[in-house]
Motif scaffolding. Structure first.
Motif, mmCIF file in Angstrom:
data_model
loop_
_atom_site.group_PDB
_atom_site.id
_atom_site.type_symbol
_atom_site.label_atom_id
_atom_site.label_comp_id
_atom_site.label_asym_id
_atom_site.label_seq_id
_atom_site.Cartn_x
_atom_site.Cartn_y
_atom_site.Cartn_z
ATOM 1 N N PHE A 1 0.838 -1.197 0.000
ATOM 2 C CA PHE A 1 0.000 0.000 0.000
ATOM 3 C C PHE A 1 0.876 1.252 0.000
ATOM 4 O O PHE A 1 0.698 2.175 -0.798
ATOM 5 N N LEU A 2 1.853 1.256 0.883
ATOM 6 C CA LEU A 2 2.788 2.378 0.924
ATOM 7 C C LEU A 2 3.595 2.470 -0.366
ATOM 8 O O LEU A 2 3.857 3.561 -0.874
ATOM 9 N N THR B 1 4.177 8.431 7.164
ATOM 10 C CA THR B 1 3.046 8.888 6.361
ATOM 11 C C THR B 1 1.787 8.181 6.866
ATOM 12 O O THR B 1 1.873 7.288 7.705
ATOM 13 N N ILE C 1 8.546 17.427 -2.863
ATOM 14 C CA ILE C 1 7.539 16.522 -3.421
ATOM 15 C C ILE C 1 6.199 17.235 -3.608
ATOM 16 O O ILE C 1 5.440 16.927 -4.517
ATOM 17 N N LYS D 1 12.637 8.403 16.507
ATOM 18 C CA LYS D 1 12.487 7.343 17.482
ATOM 19 C C LYS D 1 12.730 7.807 18.913
ATOM 20 O O LYS D 1 13.689 7.376 19.556
ATOM 21 N N GLU E 1 0.288 6.051 5.391
ATOM 22 C CA GLU E 1 0.321 4.655 4.960
ATOM 23 C C GLU E 1 1.128 3.755 5.884
ATOM 24 O O GLU E 1 0.896 2.552 5.959
ATOM 25 N N ASN E 2 2.117 4.298 6.551
ATOM 26 C CA ASN E 2 2.921 3.428 7.418
ATOM 27 C C ASN E 2 2.813 3.776 8.907
ATOM 28 O O ASN E 2 3.475 3.161 9.734
ATOM 29 N N ARG F 1 6.852 2.959 15.640
ATOM 30 C CA ARG F 1 6.983 2.942 17.106
ATOM 31 C C ARG F 1 7.953 4.014 17.543
ATOM 32 O O ARG F 1 9.044 4.090 17.037
ATOM 33 N N PRO G 1 18.241 7.142 13.302
ATOM 34 C CA PRO G 1 17.837 7.269 11.905
ATOM 35 C C PRO G 1 16.813 8.386 11.748
ATOM 36 O O PRO G 1 16.234 8.859 12.727
ATOM 37 N N ILE G 2 16.632 8.810 10.493
ATOM 38 C CA ILE G 2 15.659 9.862 10.202
ATOM 39 C C ILE G 2 14.464 9.188 9.552
ATOM 40 O O ILE G 2 14.499 8.848 8.373
ATOM 41 N N ASP G 3 13.431 8.977 10.321
ATOM 42 C CA ASP G 3 12.295 8.215 9.821
ATOM 43 C C ASP G 3 11.264 9.102 9.152
ATOM 44 O O ASP G 3 11.035 10.234 9.580
ATOM 45 N N ILE G 4 10.659 8.563 8.111
ATOM 46 C CA ILE G 4 9.600 9.261 7.392
ATOM 47 C C ILE G 4 8.293 8.543 7.709
ATOM 48 O O ILE G 4 8.156 7.355 7.424
ATOM 49 N N ARG H 1 1.813 4.426 -2.820
ATOM 50 C CA ARG H 1 1.881 5.857 -2.530
ATOM 51 C C ARG H 1 3.199 6.449 -3.015
ATOM 52 O O ARG H 1 3.246 7.523 -3.615
ATOM 53 N N PHE I 1 21.831 7.125 7.698
ATOM 54 C CA PHE I 1 21.528 6.882 9.100
ATOM 55 C C PHE I 1 20.609 5.693 9.297
ATOM 56 O O PHE I 1 20.135 5.435 10.391
ATOM 57 N N LEU J 1 16.491 16.278 4.555
ATOM 58 C CA LEU J 1 15.406 15.394 4.133
ATOM 59 C C LEU J 1 14.078 16.132 4.148
ATOM 60 O O LEU J 1 13.237 15.945 3.255
ATOM 61 N N GLU K 1 18.479 10.869 1.000
ATOM 62 C CA GLU K 1 18.697 11.882 2.034
ATOM 63 C C GLU K 1 18.850 11.274 3.427
ATOM 64 O O GLU K 1 19.485 11.860 4.289
ATOM 65 N N ASN K 2 18.213 10.146 3.673
ATOM 66 C CA ASN K 2 18.327 9.590 5.034
ATOM 67 C C ASN K 2 19.068 8.260 5.069
ATOM 68 O O ASN K 2 19.199 7.644 6.127
ATOM 69 N N ASP L 1 1.203 15.769 5.662
ATOM 70 C CA ASP L 1 1.618 14.806 4.646
ATOM 71 C C ASP L 1 2.774 13.925 5.083
ATOM 72 O O ASP L 1 2.801 12.732 4.818
ATOM 73 N N PHE L 2 3.748 14.534 5.714
ATOM 74 C CA PHE L 2 4.894 13.761 6.197
ATOM 75 C C PHE L 2 5.291 14.232 7.584
ATOM 76 O O PHE L 2 5.307 15.430 7.872
ATOM 77 N N PHE M 1 2.373 1.258 11.918
ATOM 78 C CA PHE M 1 3.426 0.326 12.319
ATOM 79 C C PHE M 1 4.645 1.035 12.870
ATOM 80 O O PHE M 1 5.678 0.426 13.095
ATOM 81 N N PRO N 1 8.108 -2.102 11.503
ATOM 82 C CA PRO N 1 7.657 -0.883 10.838
ATOM 83 C C PRO N 1 7.996 -0.938 9.349
ATOM 84 O O PRO N 1 8.809 -1.751 8.917
ATOM 85 N N ILE N 2 7.361 -0.070 8.586
ATOM 86 C CA ILE N 2 7.611 0.003 7.147
ATOM 87 C C ILE N 2 8.443 1.252 6.913
ATOM 88 O O ILE N 2 7.918 2.360 6.903
#
Lengths: 352, 352
Positions: A181-182, B344, B189, B310, B346-347, B352, B339-342, A185, A350, B182, A346-347, B304-305, B350, A339-340
């Motif tokens: 699904f992601l 959305t 986008i 974490k 959609e994810n 944490r 890490p640099i998490d994104i 997107r 890390f 990022l 850019e990331n 959006d984002f 999941f 997690p997804i």
DNA sequence: CTGAAAGCGCTTACAG
DNA sequence: CTGAAAGCGCTTACAG
């Protein structure tokens, strides 16, 4: 009457129950040879005291070493994907070794069912493992192996992919539907004009459970969001580079206006290689897994997004689940979805 | 001559060195009262045997409890951001409590420097902590506190933000420059036509080190990639909702054609609320942190984002670093970038 | 500067 | 069905 010097643990329980600590120990570990009446008396006191056994002392006194078996694909020259779970497993091993855990590794070749059967057989034959961590890559063969575990009540944990198994202790892996699904997107982000998306599966088992779940999620995104698009599906069952290139050539000759490509697994780097060789730099490419090859193509821009499920973490968590269950007797999640993660250039530095 | 029953550990060392185990123990822990010659003899044997002390036995025998202090902001009604690190710290505490660790919490109010000073003072006064985990939110005050730790050689770990400190054991937090970098990509986008981006900082300390690093990275993205855009910067130092709304009203009356908004911290949900109230549904919004409020606005599409680092993991890792260093004497990374998490819609389920 | 002995909180034979 | 005793590998007073 508190003239006794602050006893605690089994000694205190033994004193209150007016029995020996050996008997208390029997009750704690549910061993036989205790009269029902003594047993219930001791259990009551344990509850009242909210007694928590001292695991340090327990592990020290019992010299017992728990043996765990790990059954996973070996990293190949073609992809280092399975190096990551292995690394995570080794990290976990490092951490718990001092608590009397030993880990034996059994590898198999993803292109060779027999190698799986062989390794599984070795685990069975040794008959000395207290738990197994495995990737059930070959469904039928895994079911057979799991059968043996269930019979001998050996706890087992799956990582990366799941199959039906009633005796399972825990599954640790990706939520595949949502992952697809992601993916959709992330593809939609790259759609500009023709909205033509190529959906590519490069795998010997293109109709496996895993891939169809991803595809389901992928399609669902466009359905739910009512996004205009045109989908072209391509199955490549010969996973050699040459075959991938030939298949892509053909598709591009039929559809020169493809804007976006989605690849359902870590072989996305083949597609990146193809795009690079053709200088199709405008095409938006989305795929899976943070392998070395994929990292390179992400870095230099041929891949736009990678979806990842923390393979190292999966290995780590997999082994720790066994430890928590077998040694610490702690409860363990039956399903633990990773997690997804979205990785971009850019990331990516890390990401772990 | 192997007539001795397989001794191991200190006993074996004592036998080989022809001393008592008490003396061996003295050498292992670098305690005084051992002649140089005896000491070097024992050290040699330890090296030869590649002796690893049994931490189980060690912790059991020494009743010693290590005390750790935690000094972090308290979660407020306004944002639950700090609940996450706290949760991670408690999870770590749970895990290591059985190994003789106790953790005391000291909270402060992010809007009140004095509360930080008070809590820091309490930690100093008690004079009984073996390590400190803290968020150095107030730079000057933190430096002063750290000074005390350095003097008493109490190890300390920073989470979430960093300051200069020579005695530091470890910093665990985000790589801010890349995080801003990022952020810019995620903004790009959403650019369609006017390419007007609003960069918003909602904070009492808008010129802090953290925010300027993020901004640097943000600008660097557009510079490096040579992307056409028009940037409007807005600092909102009064963090009340009303003030945020007023500031946004004003900007939008001047620039009704803003396409994208970037918010440098978790207060992005205020902006989402504003967009919702104005029904500006076409605007692309990017911000920070997986707080409850932000999750809701991500779910229903106003955000959006979200970029996240974490926070729970930061807390967990922070406490574990102290444990690894103080108790296990293991080496610890001096800088550990999250890490640099994104995230959305959609994810997000999941994450944490 | 060094050692003998007790003890941490459990588990494990062994004896009855 | 139950208990006394030794031991896991360390640490900690205490005595010399």
């Amino acid at each position: 009457m508190k003239n006794n010097k602050k006893l605690s643990g089994v000694k205190e329980i033994a004193r209150l129950a007016d029995v020996s600590i050996a008997t208390v120990d029997r009750v704690i570990h549910n061993r036989s040879g205790v009269s029902a009446i003594t047993k219930s008396k001791i259990e009551k006191i344990i509850k009242e005291l909210n007694y928590q056994p001292n695991i340090l002392a327990s592990r020290l006194a019992s010299g017992k070493v728990y043996r765990l078996a790990v059954l996973i694909p070996k990293g190949s020259e073609r992809t280092d994907f399975w190096d990551a779970p292995l690394k995570g497993i080794k990290r976990a091993e490092e951490e718990i070794r001092q608590y009397g855990i030993s880990v034996d590794f059994f590898f198999f070749d993803l292109n060779n069912k027999d190698s799986f059967i062989d390794s599984a057989q070795k685990i069975k034959n040794s008959k000395r493992f207290d738990g197994v961590l495995l990737a059930p890559s070959f469904v039928k063969e895994s079911i057979q192996f799991i059968h043996y575990c269930e019979q001998d009540t050996i706890p087992f944990v799956f990582i990366d992919s799941n199959i039906e198994a009633k005796g399972i202790l825990s599954y640790i892996g990706p939520p595949l539907f949502q992952s697809g699904f992601l993916g959709a997107r992330l593809c939609a982000i790259g759609m500009r004009q023709t909205q033509k998306i190529l959906f590519v599966n490069i795998s010997k088992e293109s109709n496996s459970f895993n891939y169809s779940k991803i595809e389901e999620g992928f399609n669902n995104y466009f359905f739910e969001n009512d996004v205009d698009h045109q989908l072209i599906k391509l199955d490549i069952t010969d996973t050699e580079k040459k075959s991938v290139f030939l298949n892509l050539e053909k598709i591009f000759s039929q559809h020169p206006d493809i804007e976006v490509i989605f690849v359902t697994n870590s072989r996305v780097f083949y597609v990146a290689q193809f795009l690079e060789s053709k200088k199709y730099s405008k095409i938006h490419l989305v795929g899976y897994d943070f392998s070395k090859e994929n990292q390179n193509y992400l870095k230099n821009g041929w891949i736009d997004f990678l979806i990842c499920h923390k393979p190292e973490e999966q290995g780590y968590k997999g082994l720790m689940s066994l430890y928590h269950h077998i040694v610490l007797k702690l409860p363990v999640d039956q399903i633990y979805f990773m997690p997804i993660d979205i990785v971009t250039r850019e990331n990516q530095d890390f990401y772990r």
